[in-house]
Design an enzyme around this catalytic site. Structure first.
Site, PDB file in Angstrom:
ATOM      1  N   TYR A   1      33.947 -87.727 -13.321  1.00  0.00           N
ATOM      2  CA  TYR A   1      35.018 -86.940 -13.918  1.00  0.00           C
ATOM      3  C   TYR A   1      35.309 -85.679 -13.112  1.00  0.00           C
ATOM      4  O   TYR A   1      34.400 -85.030 -12.627  1.00  0.00           O
ATOM      5  CB  TYR A   1      34.638 -86.524 -15.348  1.00  0.00           C
ATOM      6  CG  TYR A   1      34.627 -87.675 -16.323  1.00  0.00           C
ATOM      7  CD1 TYR A   1      35.797 -88.382 -16.611  1.00  0.00           C
ATOM      8  CD2 TYR A   1      33.445 -88.063 -16.939  1.00  0.00           C
ATOM      9  CE1 TYR A   1      35.775 -89.450 -17.502  1.00  0.00           C
ATOM     10  CE2 TYR A   1      33.423 -89.127 -17.826  1.00  0.00           C
ATOM     11  CZ  TYR A   1      34.592 -89.812 -18.103  1.00  0.00           C
ATOM     12  OH  TYR A   1      34.582 -90.866 -18.969  1.00  0.00           O
TER      13      TYR A   1
ATOM     14  N   LYS B   1       6.867 -80.742 -36.124  1.00  0.00           N
ATOM     15  CA  LYS B   1       8.256 -80.680 -36.589  1.00  0.00           C
ATOM     16  C   LYS B   1       9.184 -81.263 -35.520  1.00  0.00           C
ATOM     17  O   LYS B   1       8.768 -81.424 -34.362  1.00  0.00           O
ATOM     18  CB  LYS B   1       8.629 -79.216 -36.863  1.00  0.00           C
ATOM     19  CG  LYS B   1       8.612 -78.338 -35.620  1.00  0.00           C
ATOM     20  CD  LYS B   1       8.768 -76.879 -35.991  1.00  0.00           C
ATOM     21  CE  LYS B   1       8.790 -76.001 -34.752  1.00  0.00           C
ATOM     22  NZ  LYS B   1       8.628 -74.580 -35.090  1.00  0.00           N
TER      23      LYS B   1
HETATM   24  C1  LIG Z   1       7.410 -74.045 -34.602  1.00  0.00           C
HETATM   25  C2  LIG Z   1       6.473 -73.199 -35.307  1.00  0.00           C
HETATM   26  C3  LIG Z   1       5.162 -73.019 -34.817  1.00  0.00           C
HETATM   27  C4  LIG Z   1       4.698 -73.607 -33.509  1.00  0.00           C
HETATM   28  O1  LIG Z   1       5.094 -72.813 -32.448  1.00  0.00           O
HETATM   29  P1  LIG Z   1       4.706 -73.163 -30.944  1.00  0.00           P
HETATM   30  O2  LIG Z   1       5.018 -71.931 -30.213  1.00  0.00           O
HETATM   31  O3  LIG Z   1       5.531 -74.329 -30.540  1.00  0.00           O
HETATM   32  O4  LIG Z   1       3.258 -73.484 -30.923  1.00  0.00           O
HETATM   33  C5  LIG Z   1       4.298 -72.264 -35.575  1.00  0.00           C
HETATM   34  N1  LIG Z   1       4.692 -71.727 -36.744  1.00  0.00           N
HETATM   35  C6  LIG Z   1       5.928 -71.868 -37.246  1.00  0.00           C
HETATM   36  C7  LIG Z   1       6.287 -71.223 -38.546  1.00  0.00           C
HETATM   37  C8  LIG Z   1       6.864 -72.601 -36.537  1.00  0.00           C
HETATM   38  O5  LIG Z   1       8.101 -72.744 -37.023  1.00  0.00           O
END
Ligand SMILES: *Cc1c(COP(=O)(O)O)cnc(C)c1O
Length: 396
Positions: free
Chosen positions: A262, A35
């Site tokens: 700045y 994701k």
């Molecule tokens: C992001 C996510 C994961 C992965 O989590 P990590 O700690 O980055 O491995 C697993 N399950 C769901 C539902 C997520 O949203």
């Protein structure tokens, strides 16, 4: 030639994946969570590299992300974790994405869309056990089952939940969530729903609870070479596949007492050279998630930092690396330009600088180079309108 770019070492990514596999229960599989553009690394290249070494399942938050993966040739299972909207369903069904069911009201509508397309859709049920985000609770399971009996096109293949506090050392909340998950799945079975797969583990839970690996573990953080928290360091050997680089585009020798940037918060302490690199907060440099103190020690750390800033002392100022040496960012990071104080060391226009750019906030427009076996395998640049352009160098 890009002034600022990111190098992603796909060999390191693959090694991290293999390290995860080594610690996986034999009956479980790794679902690579890609994701948010694979946490900034680039979802397509990450998924393709993992699929080449046998990864069979991927997860994203949105349908849009899943469609890009399919379009770029990912064959494996793609699970959409987040809630989805009706307009996107036809494309998702055509692309054979698996959807997470989070809403009772979606059931008849989704079944209707499937029926029009003469296709079934694979569904996973999200159960709410303490994350407080999406998922079905115990009180909804009966209605859920009844709705599903009149939705023959929805094939329930999996059931899962997500942990809120798996990173913490104190395990009580996570154990409670798991207990809740067991109670909910037991109730579903009583109601006649026996999905093929169960999964609960993210990276932290994967390491802490091997007995909970079930059919899948959903791993993001570990694959991109990060430990979920300090207490996990050393439990696996991970390699960081991410290097962000910029190059010197302006260089000047300046006298002691020169103000920089700045609000002139920085003033040179002696004669030095100031270099400009073409990267700033618009690219994600210096951006970090809002920090919530976990207890009094954290709280005082923040207090001291802010107090020192009042007197022109900036603790935790960003640092970059030039020819193996650490040098300070001078003054405030600009929108697209940043000044670094390089001292009197020998350096020149065009020299490369390693920059501490956080993966998830790195601008997707930044040029990315994907390396494997010591060469550049592909590159990613952005077209007008934000469409990624992929240049493959090797046919695999
Ligand atoms: C992001 C996510 C994961 C992965 O989590 P990590 O700690 O980055 O491995 C697993 N399950 C769901 C539902 C997520 O949203």
């Amino acid at each position: 030639m890009a002034g600022t770019w990111i190098e992603v070492d796909l060999d390191a990514l693959v090694k991290n994946y293999q390290e995860v596999i080594k610690h996986l229960r034999p009956e479980a599989r790794c679902m690579a969570v890609v994701k948010a553009d694979a946490y900034g690394l680039g979802a397509v290249q990450v998924a393709l590299a993992l699929e080449r070494v046998g990864c069979e399942a991927f997860a994203v938050t949105k349908i849009e992300e899943g469609l890009i993966l399919r379009k770029q040739g990912i064959k494996g299972l793609i699970l959409v974790l987040g809630p989805t909207t009706q307009e996107e369903w036809p494309l998702a069904i055509a692309a054979k994405l698996q959807l997470t069911l989070t809403e009772l009201s979606s059931i008849p509508m989704l079944n209707e869309v499937c029926s029009e397309l003469h296709q079934d859709v694979s569904i996973q049920l999200k159960l709410e056990t303490g994350m407080g985000r999406t998922g079905f609770r115990l009180s909804e399971l009966e209605t859920l089952t009844i709705s599903l009996t009149s939705a023959p096109h929805l094939k329930i293949v999996g059931v899962y939940t997500h942990f809120a506090r798996a990173v913490q050392k104190d395990k009580r909340y996570t154990l409670g969530q798991y207990e809740q998950f067991r109670a909910l799945t037991a109730r579903l079975e009583e109601l006649g729903i026996r999905p093929m797969w169960k999964h609960v583990c993210n990276s932290a839970a994967f390491l802490d609870y091997p007995e909970w690996h079930h059919d899948f573990v959903r791993i993001g953080t570990l694959l991109i070479g990060h430990y979920p928290g300090p207490r996990f360091i050393g439990k696996l050997t991970l390699i960081d596949p991410w290097i962000a680089k910029s190059r010197i585009v302006h260089l000047r020798k300046v006298p002691k007492g020169t103000y920089v940037g700045y609000q002139s918060i920085y003033r040179t302490k002696s004669e030095t050279q100031l270099a400009v690199i073409p990267v700033g907060y618009a690219d994600g440099l210096g951006l970090a998630p809002h920090f919530v103190p976990q207890g009094w020690i954290d709280f005082f750390k923040i207090l001291i930092k802010n107090f020192a800033a009042l007197f022109g002392i900036f603790l935790g100022q960003e640092r970059v690396e030039l020819k193996g040496r650490t040098v300070r960012v001078a003054g405030k990071i600009g929108m697209q330009l940043t000044v670094i104080d390089v001292g009197l060391q020998d350096c020149a226009l065009g020299d490369e600088v390693r920059i501490p750019l956080r993966r998830t906030v790195a601008n997707p427009r930044l040029h990315r180079k994907y390396k494997q076996g010591g060469q550049i395998l592909s590159e990613r640049t952005m077209e007008e309108g934000d469409l990624p352009m992929y240049t493959e160098y090797l046919q695999l």
